[in-house]
Design an enzyme around this catalytic site. Sequence first.
Site, PDB file in Angstrom:
ATOM      1  N   LYS A  33       1.416   1.456   2.387  1.00 40.28           N
ATOM      2  CA  LYS A  33       1.483   3.182   2.177  1.00 40.28           C
ATOM      3  C   LYS A  33       0.760   3.507   3.230  1.00 40.28           C
ATOM      4  O   LYS A  33       1.292   4.729   3.861  1.00 40.28           O
ATOM      5  CB  LYS A  33       0.992   3.265   0.568  1.00 40.28           C
ATOM      6  CG  LYS A  33       1.041   4.769   0.599  1.00 40.28           C
ATOM      7  CD  LYS A  33       2.326   5.565   0.476  1.00 40.28           C
ATOM      8  CE  LYS A  33       2.096   7.061   0.672  1.00 40.28           C
ATOM      9  NZ  LYS A  33       1.739   7.754  -0.689  1.00 40.28           N
ATOM     10  N   THR A  65      -2.071   6.833  -3.833  1.00 42.96           N
ATOM     11  CA  THR A  65      -2.428   6.277  -2.602  1.00 42.96           C
ATOM     12  C   THR A  65      -3.975   6.106  -2.345  1.00 42.96           C
ATOM     13  O   THR A  65      -4.560   7.077  -2.547  1.00 42.96           O
ATOM     14  CB  THR A  65      -1.876   7.096  -1.350  1.00 42.96           C
ATOM     15  OG1 THR A  65      -0.453   7.208  -1.484  1.00 42.96           O
ATOM     16  CG2 THR A  65      -2.317   6.612   0.053  1.00 42.96           C
ATOM     17  N   LYS A 118      -6.779  13.058   2.928  1.00 49.04           N
ATOM     18  CA  LYS A 118      -7.389  11.911   2.477  1.00 49.04           C
ATOM     19  C   LYS A 118      -6.663  10.561   2.893  1.00 49.04           C
ATOM     20  O   LYS A 118      -7.353   9.708   3.349  1.00 49.04           O
ATOM     21  CB  LYS A 118      -7.356  11.785   0.715  1.00 49.04           C
ATOM     22  CG  LYS A 118      -7.761  10.677  -0.025  1.00 49.04           C
ATOM     23  CD  LYS A 118      -6.979  10.039  -1.236  1.00 49.04           C
ATOM     24  CE  LYS A 118      -5.619  10.479  -1.322  1.00 49.04           C
ATOM     25  NZ  LYS A 118      -4.857   9.866  -2.246  1.00 49.04           N
TER      26      LYS A 118
END
Lengths: 288, 288
Positions: A170, A95, A238
């Site tokens: 995502k 990701t 993150k």
Amino acid sequence: MKIAFVGTGVMGKSMAGHLLKAGHEVVVSTRTKAKAEDLLQAGAKWADTPAEACRGAQVAISMVGYPQDVDEVWRGPQGFLTTAAQGCILIDMTTSSPALARELAQAAQARGCAALDGPVSGGDRGAREATLTIMVGGAAPDFEAVKPLFAAMGKTIVLQGGPGTGQLCKLANQIGIASGMIAMSEALAFAHATGLNLETTLQSISGGGASSWALLNLAPRVLKGDFAPGFYVKHFVKDIGLALDVAREQKIQLPGLELAAKLYDQVVAAGQGDLGTQALARRYFELR
Amino acid sequence: MKIAFVGTGVMGKSMAGHLLKAGHEVVVSTRTKAKAEDLLQAGAKWADTPAEACRGAQVAISMVGYPQDVDEVWRGPQGFLTTAAQGCILIDMTTSSPALARELAQAAQARGCAALDGPVSGGDRGAREATLTIMVGGAAPDFEAVKPLFAAMGKTIVLQGGPGTGQLCKLANQIGIASGMIAMSEALAFAHATGLNLETTLQSISGGGASSWALLNLAPRVLKGDFAPGFYVKHFVKDIGLALDVAREQKIQLPGLELAAKLYDQVVAAGQGDLGTQALARRYFELR
């Protein structure tokens, strides 16, 4: 097919294993060789660098931690793009940043290679059971060419659009997870505080309008006091940051995501960044 | 079995219908007789008041809007408890106050009746398809006695504990839904703002770690611009208020629930209280 696979952490290890089992020649490389040991025993080959792994490969996959790691694995001095053969399809399943995905696609194209961004959802269990959701950005012919590889690792495999759209999808997914983790944590915290039986509460609320992947898969771990990482808090933080960056660019307000950012920052501040995302529940209550 | 059923709104109508189909004698009463018309044609009997409906019934069920309505249907001058026979089991399936449920249980007991709180989750679809989750508080023998009735209306049927625990569990459920609605709305808003295809995004994010009842059942309605009420905003706002009341009593902080309260107050302020809960997505974006 000869496949380079870089990054054999919690997720990558299972995913590379499925490619091996499907009969492919898999060359792995990862920062900590010990983490690849099981794969090497199962027949994977070792390479010291992404560049070495990628030499002669038809497909090269990265599944690492942070955007800067992806960039290093692709464009670094020992990166995929230093050795990738013409026609090689490079896939980043980390990701990562949608903007970086678009940049990498251009860099790959400049070398006569193709690039896909194909981040996944479904956690350690999805990786183990090959039921991951894989969200793909890139060109349709490249997607079709590697679809059998995706099918060996996942179940719901959808091409979203051009380069970067896999990452955008995502991030939309992570935004859903962010408030979903708050939902799970607050429902359990309320049940705990009001003296309900957490097992029967979970049985009830998992079956109705509050049902979610988090309630079905992570809440039982919370009840057992199991905070081991299926998906690391530090990686989720993150992802939330990447999503907030895009939201700011697009000038959209996502107060639930901002709340999740604040709460997960507290989890990290409490030294729990290496736990699984279900550790958020501990911000609310701890079972005695 | 002779059953009084008061409240034939979106949910109650389907639920009473299942009891009829299961072969019971169902006597309905509701504020707006027109809303009971289908049930009357299907063989239900009509009563002008809850008291009339309850006369001679072995079981009396309320499925109304607000705690004050429940109180009126049970303890009002034309309420169940004015006519309920000894041994009658009264069940409130409205989402209502846990404290009121405990009070009503005492009032029922004082009259030689039993009381259960049995709020449900699963929305209009769960009610129609008899797949509701029913969360029950009360005494085990009473629960066992009416379990076949619950089974005609729902699928996941769990006794949570004594009086009021069904309501507490339902509020835990609503807390989960509250942040779950934010999750769905923000994931779709992000996808919309970044130019993703909403259909394929939904296909991807419904299958992974963000998956939820809301994404599977309500997001498709948002994409179609369908904001008709499966579950009314105005009723959800009531539930959130009930949950916040208990949270304050218990001195627990639920910032996700507080955010949902703020956002849903905006939905009501925009005059959309009579839409379904999926209308929250409109706070974030509107499809053109």
